[in-house]
Design a protein around this motif. Structure first.
Motif, mmCIF file in Angstrom:
data_model
loop_
_atom_site.group_PDB
_atom_site.id
_atom_site.type_symbol
_atom_site.label_atom_id
_atom_site.label_comp_id
_atom_site.label_asym_id
_atom_site.label_seq_id
_atom_site.Cartn_x
_atom_site.Cartn_y
_atom_site.Cartn_z
ATOM 1 N N PRO A 164 40.504 25.315 41.512
ATOM 2 C CA PRO A 164 41.688 24.471 41.753
ATOM 3 C C PRO A 164 42.986 25.264 41.808
ATOM 4 O O PRO A 164 43.805 25.068 42.703
ATOM 5 N N GLY A 165 43.167 26.183 40.848
ATOM 6 C CA GLY A 165 44.375 26.991 40.850
ATOM 7 C C GLY A 165 44.446 27.926 42.033
ATOM 8 O O GLY A 165 45.506 28.108 42.639
ATOM 9 N N PHE A 166 43.300 28.518 42.392
ATOM 10 C CA PHE A 166 43.301 29.464 43.500
ATOM 11 C C PHE A 166 43.665 28.782 44.812
ATOM 12 O O PHE A 166 44.492 29.280 45.578
ATOM 13 N N PHE A 167 43.041 27.640 45.090
ATOM 14 C CA PHE A 167 43.303 26.984 46.372
ATOM 15 C C PHE A 167 44.720 26.429 46.438
ATOM 16 O O PHE A 167 45.299 26.311 47.529
ATOM 17 N N ALA A 168 45.309 26.098 45.291
ATOM 18 C CA ALA A 168 46.720 25.702 45.286
ATOM 19 C C ALA A 168 47.602 26.886 45.682
ATOM 20 O O ALA A 168 48.544 26.744 46.472
ATOM 21 N N VAL A 169 47.292 28.065 45.127
ATOM 22 C CA VAL A 169 48.040 29.267 45.491
ATOM 23 C C VAL A 169 47.845 29.591 46.967
ATOM 24 O O VAL A 169 48.794 29.931 47.686
ATOM 25 N N GLN A 201 50.341 28.992 34.714
ATOM 26 C CA GLN A 201 50.980 30.194 35.193
ATOM 27 C C GLN A 201 50.187 31.471 34.898
ATOM 28 O O GLN A 201 49.891 32.227 35.803
ATOM 29 N N PRO A 202 49.810 31.746 33.647
ATOM 30 C CA PRO A 202 49.022 32.946 33.416
ATOM 31 C C PRO A 202 47.665 32.885 34.092
ATOM 32 O O PRO A 202 47.117 33.894 34.497
ATOM 33 N N ASN A 203 47.097 31.674 34.215
ATOM 34 C CA ASN A 203 45.794 31.547 34.841
ATOM 35 C C ASN A 203 45.846 31.967 36.301
ATOM 36 O O ASN A 203 44.967 32.675 36.795
ATOM 37 N N LEU A 204 46.887 31.541 37.025
ATOM 38 C CA LEU A 204 47.010 31.893 38.424
ATOM 39 C C LEU A 204 47.226 33.394 38.596
ATOM 40 O O LEU A 204 46.675 34.005 39.512
ATOM 41 N N ARG A 205 48.006 33.991 37.718
ATOM 42 C CA ARG A 205 48.195 35.440 37.797
ATOM 43 C C ARG A 205 46.884 36.166 37.540
ATOM 44 O O ARG A 205 46.569 37.166 38.184
ATOM 45 N N ARG A 206 46.088 35.650 36.590
ATOM 46 C CA ARG A 206 44.807 36.289 36.294
ATOM 47 C C ARG A 206 43.839 36.159 37.461
ATOM 48 O O ARG A 206 43.100 37.092 37.774
ATOM 49 N N ILE A 207 43.851 34.994 38.135
ATOM 50 C CA ILE A 207 42.950 34.787 39.260
ATOM 51 C C ILE A 207 43.198 35.822 40.348
ATOM 52 O O ILE A 207 42.281 36.520 40.805
ATOM 53 N N LEU A 208 44.442 35.942 40.781
ATOM 54 C CA LEU A 208 44.753 36.874 41.855
ATOM 55 C C LEU A 208 44.614 38.324 41.412
ATOM 56 O O LEU A 208 44.203 39.182 42.179
ATOM 57 N N GLY A 209 44.959 38.596 40.140
ATOM 58 C CA GLY A 209 44.829 39.957 39.648
ATOM 59 C C GLY A 209 43.391 40.409 39.544
ATOM 60 O O GLY A 209 43.078 41.601 39.716
ATOM 61 N N GLY A 210 42.476 39.477 39.284
ATOM 62 C CA GLY A 210 41.076 39.831 39.142
ATOM 63 C C GLY A 210 40.294 39.819 40.431
ATOM 64 O O GLY A 210 39.096 40.141 40.435
#
Length: 428
Positions: free
Chosen positions: A353-358, A220-229
């Protein structure tokens, strides 16, 4: 594969020289063709045979139901794939879909099939496919050697489009000739064969990456960090999410346009679906050669797509509609190639992996919304007007994409997408 493998072996298609991967690939083709065949066939059955009033709502609701599980169950699917053997997940999903289709066929043969049964069946089939597709992608390293992972992924993604195209071609034709019972029987045979094929394959064990709870907690925090960055990437996703509200409505418009404007049957539905799918495949193969920065090319392609979708609303006709869908599909394929390649360059490897899932969840969430919206609208305005609404809705997204300014990382990246991403682009 090791360096000792002869070059002739390398030139042999992966599905022929790797029996395990070839068998699972055959199961993939069967399941994805079956689910697409069922979607197109039942959508045409609703419009042409089952519903006399409110055809738009009936078709739109059906398409929304058929796409909802992939979005709503994404967290459950991820945990299931992480905690269970992949062969078991694949086999259970295929067998469950086959059982559902067989039960529907028996019901349709022995009695008149009520509408709720058709909706319930598509919900069950879509749920099984929501587990099957991502599990298959995840299990590729268990089927091929490390040197073949890229080729296996590209082969899997490109053949997914071909399977969907074949299923779309058959769906409406089977309904016209054998009814819903024949359609369900064909789907049951395809799913059952896929389950048997998967049972014969031995998957290589992979090292565990941690418990599902640990993965969920870290995600969860990783996905938020990906999109936020990545604000530039986030804006691109917003543009395409808005565009998808209008592009994905084409699957509702096609049967309505065929029935009300062209006054034709399932053969025309198959022709139009084939034109759209063929255009997408052509776009996936030629997208890397389209010049220009991704945002500039993407905005132009959205504008071309808007024009292609508007023409059938102004000049009705089967050749016109088929040609315009071919152009629209080509635009979709090229956009997929250019932007998946761009995201591959901009997103850090550890975050991909997290980004493409989002990305899949965000873009996929528009499908049920668009299906319901255009289905309801189709009961109050004609299909030609729906074509014009689609075209008008794409123009703001095209303008917003053109106004985006690429970040320095994108400016300094290579102008041409790397070849290995072409197959991925063909998927969307």
């Amino acid at each position: 594969m090791s360096a000792s493998v002869p070059e002739a072996g390398r030139r042999t298609p992966l599905v022929l020289r790797n029996r395990a991967f070839g068998t699972v690939w055959a199961a993939q083709v069967l399941t994805q063709a079956a689910v697409r065949m069922f979607q197109v066939g039942v959508s045409w059955w609703l419009v042409a045979y089952a519903v006399s009033g409110g055809r738009g709502l009936a078709s739109g609701l059906f398409m929304a139901v058929s796409t909802l599980p992939a979005v709503a169950l994404a967290p459950v699917v991820a945990r299931t794939i992480a905690r269970h053997a992949h062969r078991s997940v694949l086999r259970t999903a295929a067998a469950g879909a086959g059982t559902t289709a067989a039960a529907l066929a028996c019901w349709a043969y022995t009695a008149g099939l009520p509408l709720p049964a058709a909706y319930a069946a598509t919900l069950a089939l879509a749920t099984c496919q929501a587990f099957f597709d991502p599990c298959l992608t995840t299990s590729v390293p268990e089927l091929v050697d490390d040197a073949d992972i890229e080729a296996a992924t590209g082969f899997e993604l490109s053949t997914q489009s071909l399977a969907s195209l074949g299923g779309a071609l058959l769906g409406a034709l089977i309904v016209d000739r054998a009814g819903l019972a024949g359609l369900a029987t064909g789907c049951a045979a395809a799913y059952g064969t896929a389950a048997v094929l998967i049972t014969t394959v031995r998957f290589r064990p992979q090292a565990a990456s941690g418990s599902g709870e640990d993965t969920d907690a870290a995600a969860q925090p990783n996905l938020r960090r990906i999109l936020g960055g990545l604000p530039f990437v986030r804006r691109i996703l917003l543009c395409f999410t808005a565009a998808n509200l209008f592009t994905t409505a084409v699957f509702v418009v096609i049967p309505l346009y065929t029935r009300s404007v062209l006054e034709d049957g399932g053969g025309t539905v198959a022709l139009l679906e084939a034109a759209l799918g063929t255009g997408t495949l052509l776009g996936s193969f030629t997208g890397a050669r389209v010049p220009g920065r991704p945002t500039t090319a993407g905005s132009c392609l959205l504008a071309v797509m808007a024009a292609a979708l508007a023409v059938p609303g102004l000049l009705p006709g089967r050749p016109v509609m088929a040609g315009c869908l071919l152009v629209a599909g080509w635009c979709v394929g090229v956009i997929g190639v250019r932007f998946v390649a761009l995201f591959q360059r901009l997103v850090p490897p550890a975050d991909k992996p997290g980004f493409f899932a989002v990305m899949q969840a965000v873009l996929g969430a528009t499908f049920p919304v668009a299906s319901l919206l255009f289905g309801l609208l189709g009961d109050h305005v004609g299909p030609r007007t729906l074509c014009l609404v689609q075209a008008a809705g794409l123009l703001p997204a095209a303008c917003a994409l053109a106004l985006l300014r690429e970040e320095r990382t994108a400016d300094t990246a290579p102008a041409t997408p790397e070849p290995q991403f072409t197959a991925s682009g063909g998927e969307r």
